[in-house]
Design an enzyme around this catalytic site. Structure first.
Site, mmCIF file in Angstrom:
data_model
loop_
_atom_site.group_PDB
_atom_site.id
_atom_site.type_symbol
_atom_site.label_atom_id
_atom_site.label_comp_id
_atom_site.label_asym_id
_atom_site.label_seq_id
_atom_site.Cartn_x
_atom_site.Cartn_y
_atom_site.Cartn_z
ATOM 1 N N LYS A 181 3.087 18.721 1.622
ATOM 2 C CA LYS A 181 2.929 17.883 2.818
ATOM 3 C C LYS A 181 4.068 16.894 2.902
ATOM 4 O O LYS A 181 4.135 15.930 2.140
ATOM 5 C CB LYS A 181 1.605 17.112 2.837
ATOM 6 C CG LYS A 181 1.339 16.557 4.242
ATOM 7 C CD LYS A 181 0.529 15.286 4.303
ATOM 8 C CE LYS A 181 1.297 14.006 4.103
ATOM 9 N NZ LYS A 181 2.225 13.615 5.190
ATOM 10 N N GLY A 234 5.394 8.206 -3.398
ATOM 11 C CA GLY A 234 5.189 7.329 -2.255
ATOM 12 C C GLY A 234 4.929 5.911 -2.715
ATOM 13 O O GLY A 234 5.353 5.516 -3.802
ATOM 14 N N SER A 235 4.224 5.173 -1.895
ATOM 15 C CA SER A 235 4.008 3.760 -2.197
ATOM 16 C C SER A 235 2.908 3.592 -3.248
ATOM 17 O O SER A 235 2.062 4.466 -3.427
ATOM 18 C CB SER A 235 3.603 3.030 -0.917
ATOM 19 O OG SER A 235 2.405 3.593 -0.418
ATOM 20 N N THR A 236 2.918 2.468 -3.902
ATOM 21 C CA THR A 236 1.915 2.180 -4.923
ATOM 22 C C THR A 236 0.519 2.125 -4.294
ATOM 23 O O THR A 236 -0.440 2.662 -4.854
ATOM 24 C CB THR A 236 2.276 0.874 -5.650
ATOM 25 O OG1 THR A 236 3.504 1.107 -6.368
ATOM 26 C CG2 THR A 236 1.206 0.455 -6.652
ATOM 27 N N GLY A 239 -0.618 5.561 -3.598
ATOM 28 C CA GLY A 239 -0.797 6.205 -4.906
ATOM 29 C C GLY A 239 -2.145 5.841 -5.521
ATOM 30 O O GLY A 239 -2.828 6.691 -6.099
ATOM 31 N N GLU A 256 4.786 9.136 -8.581
ATOM 32 C CA GLU A 256 6.075 8.436 -8.576
ATOM 33 C C GLU A 256 5.966 7.384 -7.482
ATOM 34 O O GLU A 256 5.912 7.728 -6.303
ATOM 35 C CB GLU A 256 7.219 9.389 -8.213
ATOM 36 C CG GLU A 256 7.458 10.501 -9.193
ATOM 37 C CD GLU A 256 8.343 10.089 -10.353
ATOM 38 O OE1 GLU A 256 8.600 8.871 -10.527
ATOM 39 O OE2 GLU A 256 8.766 10.989 -11.078
ATOM 40 N N CYS A 290 13.542 4.442 -4.044
ATOM 41 C CA CYS A 290 12.507 3.892 -4.929
ATOM 42 C C CYS A 290 13.131 3.129 -6.090
ATOM 43 O O CYS A 290 12.595 2.137 -6.540
ATOM 44 C CB CYS A 290 11.600 5.001 -5.423
ATOM 45 S SG CYS A 290 12.518 6.372 -6.112
ATOM 46 N N GLU A 391 8.454 -4.875 -3.262
ATOM 47 C CA GLU A 391 9.419 -3.860 -2.864
ATOM 48 C C GLU A 391 9.678 -3.969 -1.368
ATOM 49 O O GLU A 391 8.758 -3.908 -0.565
ATOM 50 C CB GLU A 391 8.848 -2.478 -3.184
ATOM 51 C CG GLU A 391 9.818 -1.375 -2.820
ATOM 52 C CD GLU A 391 9.305 -0.004 -3.205
ATOM 53 O OE1 GLU A 391 8.170 0.334 -2.833
ATOM 54 O OE2 GLU A 391 10.050 0.728 -3.878
HETATM 55 P P1 NAP Z 1 3.567 6.332 1.573
HETATM 56 O O1 NAP Z 1 3.149 5.716 2.822
HETATM 57 O O2 NAP Z 1 2.857 6.034 0.328
HETATM 58 O O3 NAP Z 1 3.560 7.904 1.863
HETATM 59 C C1 NAP Z 1 3.884 8.882 0.927
HETATM 60 C C2 NAP Z 1 3.226 10.164 1.333
HETATM 61 O O4 NAP Z 1 1.817 10.051 1.192
HETATM 62 C C3 NAP Z 1 3.451 10.529 2.800
HETATM 63 O O5 NAP Z 1 3.568 11.923 2.915
HETATM 64 C C4 NAP Z 1 2.183 10.017 3.424
HETATM 65 O O6 NAP Z 1 1.912 10.566 4.671
HETATM 66 C C5 NAP Z 1 1.175 10.397 2.391
HETATM 67 N N1 NAP Z 1 -0.111 9.704 2.497
HETATM 68 C C6 NAP Z 1 -0.423 8.567 3.176
HETATM 69 N N2 NAP Z 1 -1.730 8.281 3.030
HETATM 70 C C7 NAP Z 1 -2.265 9.250 2.255
HETATM 71 C C8 NAP Z 1 -3.578 9.497 1.750
HETATM 72 N N3 NAP Z 1 -4.599 8.703 2.011
HETATM 73 N N4 NAP Z 1 -3.764 10.588 0.973
HETATM 74 C C9 NAP Z 1 -2.748 11.405 0.681
HETATM 75 N N5 NAP Z 1 -1.482 11.222 1.137
HETATM 76 C C10 NAP Z 1 -1.252 10.154 1.914
HETATM 77 O O7 NAP Z 1 5.066 6.055 1.235
HETATM 78 P P2 NAP Z 1 6.247 6.105 2.247
HETATM 79 O O8 NAP Z 1 6.080 4.931 3.117
HETATM 80 O O9 NAP Z 1 6.371 7.428 2.869
HETATM 81 O O10 NAP Z 1 7.489 5.977 1.248
HETATM 82 C C11 NAP Z 1 7.928 4.772 0.745
HETATM 83 C C12 NAP Z 1 7.404 4.518 -0.642
HETATM 84 O O11 NAP Z 1 7.638 5.617 -1.513
HETATM 85 C C13 NAP Z 1 8.066 3.361 -1.301
HETATM 86 O O12 NAP Z 1 7.110 2.480 -1.822
HETATM 87 C C14 NAP Z 1 8.886 3.963 -2.441
HETATM 88 O O13 NAP Z 1 9.106 3.165 -3.530
HETATM 89 C C15 NAP Z 1 8.133 5.167 -2.781
HETATM 90 N N6 NAP Z 1 9.006 6.172 -3.375
HETATM 91 C C16 NAP Z 1 8.951 6.374 -4.730
HETATM 92 C C17 NAP Z 1 9.773 7.291 -5.317
HETATM 93 C C18 NAP Z 1 9.697 7.546 -6.792
HETATM 94 O O14 NAP Z 1 10.222 8.534 -7.246
HETATM 95 N N7 NAP Z 1 9.067 6.706 -7.573
HETATM 96 C C19 NAP Z 1 10.656 8.027 -4.549
HETATM 97 C C20 NAP Z 1 10.707 7.802 -3.169
HETATM 98 C C21 NAP Z 1 9.863 6.858 -2.603
HETATM 99 P P3 NAP Z 1 2.469 9.760 5.982
HETATM 100 O O15 NAP Z 1 3.875 10.135 6.060
HETATM 101 O O16 NAP Z 1 1.674 10.290 7.111
HETATM 102 O O17 NAP Z 1 2.243 8.309 5.741
#
Ligand code: NAP
Ligand code: MG
Length: 488
Positions: A181, A234-236, A239, A256, A290, A391
């Site tokens: 996804k 994704g975000s904490t 997560g 992650e 990230c 962050e």
């Molecule tokens: P996010 O909002 O947490 O989304 C990540 C993914 O999860 C997206 O595909 C999102 O879909 C999906 N998602 C949202 N709600 C969900 C739920 N209830 N159940 C399952 N999946 C769900 O993060 P983001 O805003 O896309 O990305 C930014 C964050 O990612 C930052 O905090 C960054 O630090 C982190 N990140 C970490 C790494 C690492 O390797 N540690 C790498 C890259 C990014 P939607 O797109 O529809 O929201």
């Protein structure tokens, strides 16, 4: 191939074919540089998630992939790499327009890295060994490493193709099947990957790609009883939600998550080199990284010198269309992200940090459109301030002075995150000493933001758990089975 950068895929990819969502639901994909609709893509609901998981389940259970000769699996991954390389020129502009990243970043760094991962894990497919033990006379003790099953891969928008590949390549190498996804903001390159898999001869159902909303498709994927493992980036906050949901069925889980990484510069460092990496550390991909070096910790004797140099160089980074060769920084990914980052900048000012440069939205190069934020440097940031703790995920650097090694480590470790960190010093022993003391999954010495397929990556603390890349990633996609044979 059609026109360069032409968007060819807007449907869900399930069981080897592109298809519409039964509900007719779509996602509007906005181009962040122009604020215009780039594509309308079919959006998976719970029904499509179920179809995709069922296809992946069937493809796993009947052994059409895990039961292949491992060398054959390897060859298909190599073929996917070859096609990805061949289509780089077509996919890079799509990725750049979708995520607002420069053509250099997508075409010269990220797509080649993604192809390299397919080759790297293709190599691993034939080298997944168990162990044997002769510890007990009269027995044959050994372990098998078997694929974990159906993997749900959920990825963010900052490196759409690359984050997908960090999961898809090792999962496929291990013999798993996958439902991917992508982020709702950036689904296009994942659909290109689906087409590449089809073209390379990956059997139907082994890789399924389902754009959709996190709260709908992502949630349904994590809940689905047919999924054995969730690999999430994704975000904490999300997560934590994923972890709670996955607990219901005790799915395997790797996370992650976010970071607030410290880039530490000691007074004995090569200052020019450190300044250069400080800039790439925070401004690469507009800070939507990230592992971004969002806290620059500088030892007192060189503090003002570094602040000045970083400020001067940051002010010269050219904002503009991601498709222009001269552009060094594209727009943030979305209006929401723009608002969030500007909010943090206001908070930084309000909490008394010294704004050295930037701090504003800037659409001067793009005719008033686009989610561009100037490279922003705050100095004299209190380690307890919001912009030093949370962050931001944007081009905002917090510079913090320190005195001596112990204080540097204390400030660096003073966050709930623990994804990455860096140390700049001419003293080799100190570099390694500080690396050992830092609470971070990756530490760079005298560089920043460097990745290799062979070097594991992941977090301490609230940055998540599990290690991607390297041989470690294969642990995420395999179960170890112990076999005890009584020899009589
Ligand atoms: P996010 O909002 O947490 O989304 C990540 C993914 O999860 C997206 O595909 C999102 O879909 C999906 N998602 C949202 N709600 C969900 C739920 N209830 N159940 C399952 N999946 C769900 O993060 P983001 O805003 O896309 O990305 C930014 C964050 O990612 C930052 O905090 C960054 O630090 C982190 N990140 C970490 C790494 C690492 O390797 N540690 C790498 C890259 C990014 P939607 O797109 O529809 O929201
Ligand atoms: Mg989101």
């Amino acid at each position: 191939m059609g026109e360069v950068g032409e968007i060819r895929f807007r449907q869900l990819f399930i069981d080897g074919a592109f298809r519409d969502a039964a509900s007719g639901a779509t996602l509007e994909v906005i181009e962040p540089a122009t604020e215009e609709v780039l594509a309308e893509v079919q959006a998976a609901g719970a029904a499509e998630v179920d179809l995709a998981v069922t296809a992946a389940r069937r493809a796993f259970d009947d052994g059409r992939w895990s039961g292949l000769d491992a060398g054959q699996r390897a060859r298909i991954l190599f073929e996917m790499a070859r096609i990805l390389d061949e289509r780089r020129g077509a996919i890079a502009p799509i990725e750049s327009r979708d995520a607002g990243k420069t053509l250099f970043d997508s075409g010269k760094i990220e797509i080649p890295f993604a192809a390299e991962l397919l080759r790297y894990y293709g190599g691993w497919a034939t080298k997944l060994h168990g162990q044997t033990s002769l510890n007990k006379p009269g027995t044959l003790l050994y372990t098998l490493r078997q694929p974990v099953g159906v993997v749900g891969a959920i990825v963010p928008w900052n490196f759409p193709l690359l984050m997908a590949m960090w999961k898809v390549a090792p999962a496929l190498a291990a013999g798993c099947t996958v439902v991917l996804k992508p982020a709702e903001l950036t689904p296009l390159s994942a659909l290109e990957l689906a087409d590449i898999a089809r073209e390379a001869g990956l059997p139907d159902g082994v890789l399924n790609v389902i754009p959709g909303l996190g709260s709908v498709a992502g949630q349904a994927l994590v809940e689905h009883p047919g999924v054995d493992k969730i690999a999430f980036t994704g975000s904490t906050a999300v997560g934590q939600q994923v972890m709670r949901t996955a607990a219901g069925s005790l799915k395997r889980l790797s996370l992650e998550l976010g970071g607030k990484s410290a880039n530490i510069v000691f007074a004995d460092a090569d200052v020019d080199a450190a300044v250069k990496t400080a800039l790439t550390g925070i401004f690469y991909n507009k800070g939507e990284v990230c592992a971004a070096g969002s806290r620059l910790l500088v030892e007192r004797p060189i503090y003002e010198q570094v602040v000045e140099a970083v400020t001067a160089k940051a002010g010269k980074l050219t904002l503009g269309s991601p498709l222009e060769k001269t552009t060094r920084m594209g727009p943030l990914v979305s209006a929401g992200q723009l608002e969030r980052v500007l909010g943090y900048i206001e908070k930084g000012k309000a909490e008394g940090a010294r704004l050295c440069c930037g701090g504003e939205r800037d659409t001067s190069a793009t005719g008033g459109k686009g989610y561009f934020v100037q490279p922003t440097v705050f100095a004299d940031v209190d380690p307890a301030a919001t912009i030093a703790r949370e962050e931001i995920f944007g081009p905002v650097l917090s510079v913090i002075p320190f005195e001596g090694e112990a204080e540097a480590v204390k400030i660096a470790n003073g966050t709930a995150y623990g994804l990455a960190a860096a140390v700049h010093t001419a003293d080799g022993a100190r570099g390694h000493r500080v690396a050992q003391a830092l609470k971070a999954g990756t530490v760079w010495i005298n560089t920043y933001n460097m990745y290799d397929p062979d070097l594991p990556f992941g977090g301490f603390g609230e940055s998540g758990f599990g290690r991607e890349l390297g041989g470690h990633a294969l642990d995420l996609y395999t179960e170890t089975k112990s076999v005890w044979t009584h020899l009589g």
